[in-house]
Design a protein around this motif. Structure first.
Motif, PDB file in Angstrom:
ATOM      1  N   ASN B  48       0.736  -1.144  -0.154  1.00 19.06           N
ATOM      2  CA  ASN B  48      -0.104  -0.078  -0.051  1.00 19.06           C
ATOM      3  C   ASN B  48       0.630   1.226  -0.117  1.00 19.06           C
ATOM      4  OD1 ASN B  48       0.807   0.294   2.678  1.00 19.06           O
ATOM      5  ND2 ASN B  48      -0.879  -0.052   3.272  1.00 19.06           N
ATOM      6  N   SER B  49       2.034   1.318  -0.387  1.00 21.04           N
ATOM      7  CA  SER B  49       3.111   2.381   0.028  1.00 21.04           C
ATOM      8  C   SER B  49       3.710   2.600  -1.378  1.00 21.04           C
ATOM      9  CB  SER B  49       4.130   1.742   0.807  1.00 21.04           C
ATOM     10  OG  SER B  49       4.974   0.929   0.278  1.00 21.04           O
ATOM     11  N   VAL B  50       3.029   2.295  -2.723  1.00 24.32           N
ATOM     12  CA  VAL B  50       3.746   2.789  -3.865  1.00 24.32           C
ATOM     13  C   VAL B  50       3.481   4.051  -4.194  1.00 24.32           C
ATOM     14  CG1 VAL B  50       3.720   2.397  -6.463  1.00 24.32           C
ATOM     15  CG2 VAL B  50       3.757   0.512  -4.943  1.00 24.32           C
ATOM     16  N   ILE B  51       4.308   5.086  -4.515  1.00 26.30           N
ATOM     17  CA  ILE B  51       4.215   6.430  -4.658  1.00 26.30           C
ATOM     18  C   ILE B  51       4.469   6.790  -6.002  1.00 26.30           C
ATOM     19  CG2 ILE B  51       3.844   7.051  -2.172  1.00 26.30           C
ATOM     20  CD1 ILE B  51       6.812   7.963  -2.553  1.00 26.30           C
ATOM     21  N   HIS B  52       4.346   7.835  -6.449  1.00 27.35           N
ATOM     22  CA  HIS B  52       4.491   8.696  -7.612  1.00 27.35           C
ATOM     23  C   HIS B  52       5.905   9.641  -7.104  1.00 27.35           C
ATOM     24  CE1 HIS B  52       4.769  11.443 -11.213  1.00 27.35           C
ATOM     25  NE2 HIS B  52       5.075  12.259 -10.326  1.00 27.35           N
ATOM     26  N   LEU B  53       7.024   9.442  -7.965  1.00 22.96           N
ATOM     27  CA  LEU B  53       8.136  10.242  -7.714  1.00 22.96           C
ATOM     28  C   LEU B  53       8.654  11.216  -8.888  1.00 22.96           C
ATOM     29  CD1 LEU B  53      10.729   7.791  -5.713  1.00 22.96           C
ATOM     30  CD2 LEU B  53       9.338   9.944  -4.733  1.00 22.96           C
ATOM     31  N   GLY B  54       8.098  10.967 -10.066  1.00 24.77           N
ATOM     32  CA  GLY B  54       8.661  11.711 -11.211  1.00 24.77           C
ATOM     33  C   GLY B  54       7.787  11.410 -12.499  1.00 24.77           C
ATOM     34  N   SER B  55       7.861  12.221 -13.384  1.00 27.86           N
ATOM     35  CA  SER B  55       7.301  11.912 -14.644  1.00 27.86           C
ATOM     36  C   SER B  55       8.210  11.843 -15.628  1.00 27.86           C
ATOM     37  CB  SER B  55       6.342  12.791 -15.042  1.00 27.86           C
ATOM     38  OG  SER B  55       5.007  12.784 -14.051  1.00 27.86           O
ATOM     39  N   ASN B  56       9.308  12.771 -15.593  1.00 28.38           N
ATOM     40  CA  ASN B  56      10.580  12.784 -16.609  1.00 28.38           C
ATOM     41  C   ASN B  56      11.833  12.528 -16.013  1.00 28.38           C
ATOM     42  OD1 ASN B  56      11.642  12.934 -19.034  1.00 28.38           O
ATOM     43  ND2 ASN B  56      11.394  15.090 -19.235  1.00 28.38           N
ATOM     44  N   PRO B  57      12.464  11.551 -15.600  1.00 30.63           N
ATOM     45  CA  PRO B  57      12.057  10.187 -16.277  1.00 30.63           C
ATOM     46  C   PRO B  57      10.963   9.722 -15.238  1.00 30.63           C
ATOM     47  CG  PRO B  57      14.166  10.194 -15.136  1.00 30.63           C
ATOM     48  CD  PRO B  57      13.684  11.603 -15.010  1.00 30.63           C
ATOM     49  N   ALA B  58      10.267   8.804 -15.669  1.00 33.10           N
ATOM     50  CA  ALA B  58       9.038   8.324 -15.020  1.00 33.10           C
ATOM     51  C   ALA B  58       9.735   7.195 -13.968  1.00 33.10           C
ATOM     52  CB  ALA B  58       8.257   7.231 -16.078  1.00 33.10           C
ATOM     53  N   MET B  59       9.343   7.723 -12.660  1.00 33.31           N
ATOM     54  CA  MET B  59       9.981   6.850 -11.559  1.00 33.31           C
ATOM     55  C   MET B  59       9.019   6.871 -10.330  1.00 33.31           C
ATOM     56  SD  MET B  59      13.573   9.278 -11.099  1.00 33.31           S
ATOM     57  CE  MET B  59      13.233   8.687  -9.204  1.00 33.31           C
ATOM     58  N   LEU B  60       8.869   5.573  -9.800  1.00 34.57           N
ATOM     59  CA  LEU B  60       8.191   5.364  -8.464  1.00 34.57           C
ATOM     60  C   LEU B  60       8.909   4.999  -7.199  1.00 34.57           C
ATOM     61  CD1 LEU B  60       7.925   2.181  -8.209  1.00 34.57           C
ATOM     62  CD2 LEU B  60       6.038   2.473 -10.172  1.00 34.57           C
ATOM     63  N   GLY B  61       8.312   4.954  -6.109  1.00 32.08           N
ATOM     64  CA  GLY B  61       8.964   4.467  -5.094  1.00 32.08           C
ATOM     65  C   GLY B  61       7.939   3.695  -4.207  1.00 32.08           C
ATOM     66  N   PHE B  62       8.696   3.003  -3.267  1.00 30.00           N
ATOM     67  CA  PHE B  62       7.552   2.276  -2.309  1.00 30.00           C
ATOM     68  C   PHE B  62       8.414   1.931  -1.075  1.00 30.00           C
ATOM     69  CE2 PHE B  62       9.018  -2.320  -2.362  1.00 30.00           C
ATOM     70  CZ  PHE B  62       9.662  -2.404  -3.538  1.00 30.00           C
ATOM     71  N   VAL B  63       7.774   1.971   0.011  1.00 34.88           N
ATOM     72  CA  VAL B  63       8.585   1.738   1.226  1.00 34.88           C
ATOM     73  C   VAL B  63       8.414   0.342   1.921  1.00 34.88           C
ATOM     74  CG1 VAL B  63       8.676   2.735   3.746  1.00 34.88           C
ATOM     75  CG2 VAL B  63       8.143   4.323   1.754  1.00 34.88           C
TER      76      VAL B  63
END
Lengths: 219, 219
Positions: B48-63
Motif C-alpha cells: 500500500n506504499s507505492v508512490i509517484h516520484l517523477g514523470s520525466n524520467p518516469a519514477m516510482l517509489g515504495f516503502v
C-alpha cells in the motif's frame, strides 16, 4: 493492452506524460498541508504524496520538489519545524484544488479559498477547520532523492484529531465515514466506497472478512 | 473531536495503534509487487506504499521494512534488479490480501492465490495477468529512513501497460474505469468513484471542472 516503454514515455508531450505517469501508480492520499511563516502568514497547499512511514513512533512522510510550488510549505517547515496534515473532505475538493494556484508569498491561501484556520492546543501552524481528520506534525529529517532532486520530508505525528464516530473499536479510522477523498493523478478527486476489510492472512487459511463472519470459500 | 497526542499514541495497544496510524494519513495506493528469484521462484505481495516520484524520467517509489514480511520481494529486487507493479482490481481483493500470508520461501504466492503470472516483452519478473494497469520497473536506488529503519526503494518505470479504454485524450488514466481499488489502513479495500476533475488552478480564477464547462461560481 496499450504499451509504452521508457523511450516512448520519454518522447511524450509534457502534459500528456504528467497526466499518464501521475495516474499510473494508483490512487493517492488527499491532504492539505498547512504552515505558518515566522512573520505570521499562514499557508495551505494540496498534497497527494503523504504516506505512512511507521506506527511506533507514529511517522509520516511526503514528497516535494522544493524548487517549484509549493515553496512556502517547505520554507515554513524548515523555519519553524511544524506543519499540519488535514484530510480533504468531499465537500472541499474545489477549495483544496484552488490552493495549488501560485499566490504571492504574502497571501494566505486560507483567505483566498474559504478554508478556515483552526488553532488547537497551542500548536503554531493552523489546522483546516473543515477537515474531519487532522494531524499536527514535527519535522524530523529529509532525504534528497538524487535521481530527480525531489525531497522526502519525514515527520513525527505529535497530535491526531478526528471525529469520534469514524473510529472502529480496534482503532481503525473508517475513512468512508469521514468522507475523505482520494486523488487520481494530479487533478481527479474520487470518493471511495468500502468494499471489504479482511483479517490477517495466514497460509492455507481462507481470507476472513470483518463483516461476513462466514468464509467466502475462496482462498 | 477525539484527540490523541504523541504520548497517548505511544501508550496504545500495538494492534490498535497499527490500525489507527495506518489509516490516519488517508487512502493509499493498492498494488501487487511481483518478482522472481534467480532460482526461478516467483513472488507476489500486496503493497500500500507505492508512490509517484517523477514523470520525466518516469519514477516510482515504495516503502518496506526489510526485516519483516515481505522479505522475498526485497531480496529478489536486490538480486535481479527488476520487479513489476500491478494494480489491484476490485475483483481480486481477496487474492491480493492473501499474498500477505507468510508462505515459505520456495512457495510462490501466485500458486496459492489464483493470481496468474504473465510474461511480457522479455521482462524477467512476472506481471499479474488479471491487472488492468501494470508496470515493469528497474531498481535505481534505496534510501534508509534512519528514524525507523524502513527503506524507500526508488525505481524507473521501464514498461507501462493498461487497457486502452481507460485513457483520456490528455494522457490521464481514469482509474474508476480500471476499477482499481484504494486501501484504507492495512486491510480495508475501497472502490473510488470519481467526483470531479479540475483544470490547473490560477489565483483569482474560479476552478473549472473538466466535465461541467460552466464555472461553479465557487473559488
Amino acid at each position: 493492452m496499450k504499451h509504452y516503454d521508457s523511450k516512448e514515455i520519454g518522447k511524450l508531450e509534457k502534459i500528456f506524460r504528467l497526466n499518464l505517469i501521475n495516474s499510473c501508480t494508483g490512487y493517492k492520499s488527499a491532504n492539505l498541508i498547512a504552515t505558518k511563516s515566522e512573520s505570521g502568514v499562514s499557508n495551505v497547499a494540496v498534497f497527494n504524496s503523504v504516506i505512512h512511514l511507521g506506527s511506533n513512533p507514529a511517522m509520516l512522510g511526503f514528497v516535494l520538489r522544493p524548487t517549484t510550488v509549493p515553496r512556502n510549505t517547505y520554507k515554513n517547515i524548515k523555519e519553524g519545524g511544524f506543519f499540519t496534515v488535514n484530510h480533504i473532505h468531499k465537500d472541499m475538493i474545489e477549495q483544496a484544488h484552488q490552493t495549488a494556484a501560485k499566490y504571492e508569498n504574502n497571501v494566505s491561501e486560507f483567505h483566498q479559498t474559504g478554508l478556515l484556520e483552526e488553532y488547537l492546543d497551542g500548536f503554531y501552524p493552523p489546522y483546516v477547520k473543515q477537515s474531519v481528520v487532522k494531524m499536527g506534525c514535527r519535522y524530523l529529517n529529509e532525504y534528497l532523492i538524487i535521481e530527480n532532486e525531489t525531497i522526502m520530508v519525514v515527520a513525527a505525528i505529535e497530535h491526531l484529531y478526528f471525529q469520534e464516530g469514524i473510529q472502529t473499536p480496534d482503532g481503525w479510522l473508517r475513512l468512508e465515514d469521514a468522507e475523505t477523498v482520494a486523488i487520481n493523478g494530479l487533478d481527479g478527486y474520487a470518493l471511495p466506497v468500502l468494499l471489504d476489510r479482511f483479517h490477517y492472512a495466514r497460509p492455507g487459511k481462507a481470507i476472513r472478512s470483518f463483516f461476513n463472519k462466514e468464509s467466502s470459500g475462496k482462498l
